[in-house]
Every structure is written in structure tokens, then in C-alpha cells.
Design a protein around this motif. Structure first.
Motif, short mmCIF file in Angstrom:
data_model
loop_
_atom_site.label_atom_id
_atom_site.label_comp_id
_atom_site.label_asym_id
_atom_site.label_seq_id
_atom_site.Cartn_x
_atom_site.Cartn_y
_atom_site.Cartn_z
N ALA B 175 53.49 11.07 36.41
CA ALA B 175 52.24 11.80 36.64
C ALA B 175 51.12 11.22 35.79
CB ALA B 175 52.44 13.28 36.33
N ALA B 176 51.44 10.94 34.54
CA ALA B 176 50.43 10.38 33.64
C ALA B 176 49.96 9.04 34.17
CB ALA B 176 50.99 10.23 32.23
N LEU B 177 50.90 8.24 34.63
CA LEU B 177 50.54 6.93 35.18
C LEU B 177 49.61 7.10 36.38
CD1 LEU B 177 50.75 3.90 35.43
CD2 LEU B 177 52.96 4.18 36.61
N GLU B 178 49.94 8.05 37.21
CA GLU B 178 49.13 8.28 38.41
C GLU B 178 47.67 8.60 38.02
OE1 GLU B 178 50.81 11.18 41.06
OE2 GLU B 178 48.87 11.48 42.05
N VAL B 179 47.54 9.51 37.08
CA VAL B 179 46.18 9.89 36.65
C VAL B 179 45.46 8.69 36.02
CG1 VAL B 179 44.84 11.36 35.12
CG2 VAL B 179 46.79 12.30 36.36
N ALA B 180 46.21 7.93 35.26
CA ALA B 180 45.61 6.76 34.62
C ALA B 180 45.11 5.77 35.66
CB ALA B 180 46.63 6.09 33.70
N VAL B 181 45.93 5.52 36.66
CA VAL B 181 45.53 4.60 37.72
C VAL B 181 44.26 5.10 38.39
CG1 VAL B 181 46.15 3.77 40.03
CG2 VAL B 181 47.82 3.65 38.15
N GLU B 182 44.25 6.36 38.64
CA GLU B 182 43.10 6.99 39.26
C GLU B 182 41.81 6.73 38.46
OE1 GLU B 182 44.31 10.94 40.62
OE2 GLU B 182 42.59 11.59 39.41
#
Lengths: 194, 194, 194, 194
Positions: B175-182
Motif C-alpha cells: 500500500a505504501a509503495l502504491e501511494v508513493a508511486v502515485e
DNA sequence: AATGAATGAGACTTCATTCAT
DNA sequence: TATGAATGAAGTCTCATTCAT
């Protein structure tokens, strides 16, 4: 301008807090000794103990004083409907609170390991959780929870990680707030593809 | 053919590092004494000094070992074109590196005030700056810089702030990765309204 | 027509003595701080110094007040013939004096090491010797001297060592007195086999 | 007689105990600082902490070493029939134990207020009670209980109160033992008039 | 490869005491 | 009759570090 050791009327307590916070921020809590604080105030260590019961007590008192605004935000937030407008307003107010108490929050961020064991550690932890609860939906997906956490941390970092970077602090704060609002907005209404 | 050329007669050195990191994470660097480390290993303090020159040296050695993957990411990133794909790949790799060295990074995050004064402090600081430089555009607006910083912090926080929260660590990392990518995506191409 | 000529405007002096003695008995002289005494009286430490010159002075004043009866016994005893009756009467009076000033004597017994160095130490020592001199024959054998010493100590212990034992304090006092009388009687007239 | 700081092989622990006891007896426990002990040994304070965990620990260790003989008396006494002979033998052995560990017992007697709060306080208290239990009859009258207590205190005082009196210590010990035996004998068989 | 013994510096804390008000 | 503020001395204890063995 007078050789008398100046009476130092009734402001010593405040002066201790000021110097202590300054040193705590600069060197960390553990590395700052009471001797240093006392010396910088031109006072003996024992004088500190007249005003505060322990070293930790000095920190606690600073925390309590500076943290009241955040508590007021929480109080206010609990009485509002959980709309996007409310959330944004919370972020705005929080950002202002951070500015007012910037050094304290820098300290908190940089001394987590220490603070965790101290009495204010628990208070602080609950406070963050309460804040996140106000800006995330109760049934938010994990990703949205991360967004909300991230929004808060972004504002913290706005003061800290960017501390030594170039630029006007006020602009940095505004930028951090903007990104935070963005994150919370997205979390509030995840959109078609979650 | 191993990548660790140390003779390693006896594994005490490694065991010291393991125990030390564990305690550093649990209690903080300053609050962890060499006596504790030695006691937990059933060894005398003097033995630690056979393997390491100072307390700080123990921490440095841990850092160097665990941080190599991050350096490799930097090395790799520098040789790539600064496309969005590259940035995403950096985030993915960094996220994996964090997983592998989670405790070290938790430690770094929670002991910033301490680490700052230590030799690894500078290293660490430069590393973060270098990473941000790889994922932000050279002429990025302040808001976009914040987004990139935030992306990194989000991944760090993915392990730390959410540490005691419920949920599978692996999911939280994702989830953290997803937000970071965003965040980085947005920073890469700010869109119509900058 | 009172025997206490002190002006006694306000009873603070007396209250300080009372609280101090209570704490001295409970915790010992050294372990009792002026802060504690002041706190228990809801007064500042400085107030104690208005009434007494030093910490030791507080103790001395208590001692002087409570010890007067014992001095009177000595005075009286010196004017009497050294008969068995006189000795018994001394023991009876001493036992009563002990009852009246029980806490002080418990304190004396339990804080000998401390008291010894204080000004009242010498006073106390001479007093015991004077008392023993009154109840033993001038040329008494060593064993008889021990009996007389023992008689006194038995009465002291009657309050102290038996303090936490079961039973009515008044009965214990009577029993201690009985044994003391017995010892002194034996010492007075050692009998056929000395 | 060399100028080298002499290796002090493995006897430091013992030397600390010796000097500490000496000072504790002379000045009292509280008034004796670790600095004094260290200085007298030509060693740093920290060295004391290599050998003992706390100040109290120094005292405890002394107590444990010197008090073993008394424990053996108790052990032995419990296995004997409660005859007058046994009781006398206990007194004799106790008197010898006191001689061997005289300074410790003087210390105990003079620092009761302090010792009471320390860990050895409880041990000591139980020990005295156990001893009295061995030399008094289970259903003894109060007066007889006092006699037994008194017997023990007499022997203690034999070393202490008579310490600065004239006379050979060994004779004083014998005299105290004699009086103690007398008291216990009387308590054992109160005679026609109880 | 490790231990036993020790050190020097310094930490936090408490205490009895003072003095201007 | 007391207080508020402060001091100087000292206390116990812990720490990182050293070095001969």
C-alpha cells in the motif's frame, strides 16, 4: 551595566523551558545534560530542580504548553461532520499549529526512540491516532489509510526534512499543506478505480 | 565465491551486530549500553572491543552491511534515463530494500537526533538527497519536491508508524509503495493545473 | 501558672517538632529530609528555619523537652540513699518516663550511630552512665554491672523490639519493668555464690 | 615497596568489604560515602561498582558472609530437644558467633533505623525471632518472653554499650553470657511464683 | 578470541542552608 | 511569620573505554 547578578524575577521557569527546548532540538534529549541547560542560564543545576521535578518533567511541561493547540483541533474536529471540508480545515489548522510549535515537533520527530519511553510518548501516540481517525473514513481501505498517515507525516516533514533545504519556510509549509490536502482528498473519495 | 570475503572464524562479530541492532531498535542507541549487549551475548564488554573499535563502530558496521542494496539502487538509477518508468522501478527496488533491512530503517527514523551527530549521519543524509534527486525533475516546483520527499517518507513510515497497527506487513508495504508511486507520478507530470 | 514560659504565639514550633519526631522515628534521622517535614506541615522549608537554626536543632529541642523527666529522676536519685527501694523507685519512674516519651527513645535506640555524632549524643551517653551509676553498687562486679545495664536496655527494648509483637503495650511495659527490677535486685545483693 | 601501583591481584572485593565495614561501624551507613571507601582503598568509585552492584549490596555481602555462623546455630537448634541444656548451648554458641562478627553486630545495633529499610532488615528480624523461639517455651508468659529477648540483647550490648567501658572484652563477653544464661534459666522454669 | 579489573568523566538527583522580601 | 528562589556540596550510579593477561 550594573554588576548585580540581576534579580531574574519570576521568569526563570519559562527561561528554563526555552533553553531546554532549544538544546533538546539541537542535540537531542539524551545528549543534552542538565549541566548544559543550567550553564547556559547562568544558574546552578539545583535551580532547575526548584522549578521542575526531573529532567523528563521539563520536557513534559514544554510539551503540555505547546501541544494545547493540537488538542483544541481534536476537540473541534470531533464535533464536526466528517466532510471533506472538515478534513481540509483540520489540515489547515494543524499546519498552523505546527508552525507555532515547530521546534517541539521537530524534536518529537527526531527523538522518537527516546520519546516513546517517556510519559509524553503515549500521549503523543494517541494524539496521532486520533488525528488520523478524524481525516480518514472509518472503513477506509489500507491504501487510503496510508494516504492519511502520509498527509500528516508530510506536514511534519515539511518542517523537518526540508529544514536545511533552501527556500522560505512559509512557502515550504504551504507546499506541504497542499500535498497533504491532495492526499486526504484522494482518500476521501478514492474514485472509480480503487 | 561468496560476496562476503571476511574470514569469519567464529560468528561472534555477526552475533554482536544482530543483538546490537535488536536493542538499538528496541531502546534507542543512547539508551542501549554495551553492558546490555555483552550480557545478552553472554560475553564480556571487553570482547566487544576485540571486534569493534567503538560503540559507534558497531552501528556503522551494521549500517554499511545493510545499506549496500540502497547504494546499488543509486548506482543503477544514475545510469538510467529519468523516465517515469525508471522512477517507478527505483521506488519498487527501494521498497524491497526497505523490507530486507527494515529494522535498520526503523532505527534510523526513530533515532535521527542521535544519528545526525554520528558519522553515518552524513552518509544517510546524502543518500536521501541523492534518492530524491533521482525521482524528481531537476527544475521541479516546490510542491513536486515535497511530493517526492513524501513518497520516500511514506515508504519509511509504511514500516514504522504502521508498525503496531493491524494488518499484514507485506500488504502495508504494498500500500505504501502504491501511494508513493502515485505521488511521484503526479510530480513527474503535474498535469494541467500546476 | 503554666510551667511553659514560652510566649507560644502560634503553635508552629510545636507542630514542627511533632511531625519531625514522627518522621525521624519512622524513617530515621538521615533519611528524613526537611523537605518532607515541611511538606507534611504544608509549609516551606524556609519556615522551618525561622523556628530552628538547623536540622540538628530540631532534634535537640525535641530531646530537651522530652528528656526533662529523666533529668528529674537523676536529680532525685542523687539525693536518695542507695537502697534497693530507691533503685526500684528509679526503675519505676524511668519506666514511666519512657512511656511518656516512647517515640523519642525508640528513635534514640534505632539511630545510635547518627545520634552519637550529634550534640545530644554526649548528653545521652552521660545520662545512661549516670543512671547506671545510681542503680549499681560502686564496687559492683562486672556481672552485676552487666545486670544493671541490661535492666535499662530491657526497658528500652520493652517498647522497641516488642513493638511489632502482639499484646497490650502497657502489659509489655509492666513485664519489662518486672524483669528489670529482678535484675537490679540480683545485682544489689548477689547472694551466696557471687 | 616499589613505586608501581601494585597489581592488587584478586583481593579487592575482600578489601572493599573490610574497609566498608570499618567505616560503616565508625560513622554509620548513611554517613559513609562510596567516595570515602574508594579513597581509603586508593581506587576509584567505579571500581566499587565493578565488584558490587550497589552500596546496599556491599553491606548485604558482608552480612551474608559474617552471618552464616548464626544460621548454623539456628539449624542446629531446630534439631535439638528444647531442654535447658540446649538453650544454654545455643547461648554459648551465639556468644561465640558474636565475638567472631563483633563489628557487624555493633553496626546492626547502632543502625537499626537504616537496616530496617534494607533487604537485610527482614532477614535480621526473622533471625532474631527464630532465635527467641528456640530459647523460650512455646506458651511462655509475657515476662518470660521478655527475659529471653533480654538475654539476647544483653549479649549484643555486651559488645556495644560496654565497648568504651574499661575492662577486657573477653571478660565482658563472659559476664554478658552469664547474665543471659541466668535469664533464660529463669524463663525456662519460672519457679513457684509466676 | 576473550576476560578481569579498573578508570575518568559525567549523568541525574537530593540535601541543608541562605537571604531578600 | 513566613515564602520564593537559589546555591554549593555531595550523593549514588552508569557509561564507554583501556590494558595486561
Amino acid at each position: 551595566m550594573g554588576s548585580t547578578p540581576q534579580p531574574r524575577r519570576g521568569n526563570t521557569r519559562q527561561r528554563i523551558q526555552d533553553v531546554a527546548l532549544e538544546l533538546f532540538v539541537e542535540q537531542g534529549y539524551e545528549k543534552t545534560s542538565l549541566r548544559e541547560i543550567a550553564e547556559q542560564l547562568r544558574v546552578t543545576k539545583a535551580a532547575l530542580y526548584y522549578h521542575f521535578k526531573t529532567k523528563e518533567d521539563i520536557l513534559s511541561s514544554i510539551f503540555e504548553d505547546l501541544n494545547r493547540p493540537v488538542e483544541e483541533i481534536l476537540e473541534w474536529g470531533k464535533g464536526q461532520p466528517r466532510t471533506l471540508e472538515t478534513k481540509k480545515e483540520i489540515l489547515v489548522r494543524y499546519s498552523e499549529a505546527l508552525r507555532a510549535a515547530a521546534p517541539l515537533f521537530v524534536f518529537m520527530q527526531e527523538n522518537q526512540a527516546t520519546v516513546r519511553e517517556l510519559s509524553i510518548g503515549h500521549t503523543m501516540k494517541h494524539r496521532v491516532i486520533a488525528l488520523v481517525d478524524l481525516i480518514k473514513e472509518p472503513d477506509a481501505a489500507l491504501t487510503d489509510q496510508v494516504r492519511c498517515f502520509s498527509a500528516l507525516f508530510t506536514m511534519h516533514a515539511g518542517m523537518m526534512a526540508l529544514r536545511d533545504a533552501e527556500g522560505d519556510p512559509e512557502e515550504k509549509r504551504a507546499a506541504a499543506l497542499e500535498v497533504a490536502v491532495e492526499l486526504v482528498t484522494k482518500a476521501h473519495d478514492p474514485g472509480p478505480a480503487a
